[in-house]
Design a protein around this motif. Structure first.
Motif, short mmCIF file in Angstrom:
data_model
loop_
_atom_site.label_atom_id
_atom_site.label_comp_id
_atom_site.label_asym_id
_atom_site.label_seq_id
_atom_site.Cartn_x
_atom_site.Cartn_y
_atom_site.Cartn_z
N TYR A 11 47.19 20.73 -41.11
CA TYR A 11 46.50 19.73 -40.28
C TYR A 11 46.31 18.42 -41.03
O TYR A 11 46.21 18.40 -42.24
CB TYR A 11 45.12 20.24 -39.86
CG TYR A 11 45.15 21.56 -39.14
CD1 TYR A 11 45.58 21.64 -37.83
CD2 TYR A 11 44.75 22.72 -39.79
CE1 TYR A 11 45.61 22.85 -37.16
CE2 TYR A 11 44.77 23.94 -39.13
CZ TYR A 11 45.21 23.99 -37.82
OH TYR A 11 45.24 25.20 -37.19
N ASP A 46 42.11 20.85 -27.72
CA ASP A 46 41.89 22.29 -27.85
C ASP A 46 40.41 22.61 -28.04
O ASP A 46 39.85 22.41 -29.12
CB ASP A 46 42.70 22.79 -29.04
CG ASP A 46 42.72 24.30 -29.17
OD1 ASP A 46 41.74 24.94 -28.76
OD2 ASP A 46 43.72 24.82 -29.68
N LYS A 49 39.33 24.98 -30.95
CA LYS A 49 39.25 24.40 -32.28
C LYS A 49 38.07 23.45 -32.43
O LYS A 49 37.67 23.12 -33.54
CB LYS A 49 40.55 23.66 -32.61
CG LYS A 49 41.74 24.59 -32.79
CD LYS A 49 42.92 23.83 -33.29
CE LYS A 49 44.14 24.68 -33.59
NZ LYS A 49 44.14 26.06 -33.29
N VAL A 87 40.65 25.54 -39.28
CA VAL A 87 40.52 25.62 -37.83
C VAL A 87 41.55 26.60 -37.29
O VAL A 87 41.69 26.81 -36.15
CB VAL A 87 40.65 24.23 -37.15
CG1 VAL A 87 39.49 23.34 -37.52
CG2 VAL A 87 41.97 23.58 -37.47
#
Length: 87
Positions: A11, A46, A49, A87
């Motif tokens: 990420y 999302d 998340k 996450v």
């Protein structure tokens, strides 16, 4: 222009200062997974998340505040946030 504040193998986190109000983006590859505002309110993406991302943002909020302040005063030599993001 997005300012990258965190990156790991999965990420990246960016602050987009050129959108008003500024946005915080969670990105994986070339996909934006989640967008929140600087007050940490959900905008899109999302929802699964979101809670995990919020925990991380709250943990690093003082560093994020420093980055925002530096950006607003015209400095961009701040260190990236390196706290582990899960996450």
């Amino acid at each position: 222009m997005n300012v990258r504040i965190y990156k790991d193998s999965s990420y990246e986190v960016f602050v987009d200062f050129y959108r008003k109000p500024a946005l915080v983006l969670l990105v994986s590859g070339n996909r934006t997974l989640l967008t929140v505002d600087l007050n940490m309110k959900y905008i899109s993406g999302d929802r699964e998340k979101y809670k995990l991302f919020m925990r991380w943002l709250n943990k690093v909020s003082s560093k994020l505040d420093d980055i925002i302040w530096e950006w607003e005063t015209g400095n961009d030599n701040f260190p990236l946030i390196e706290d582990k993001l899960v996450v």
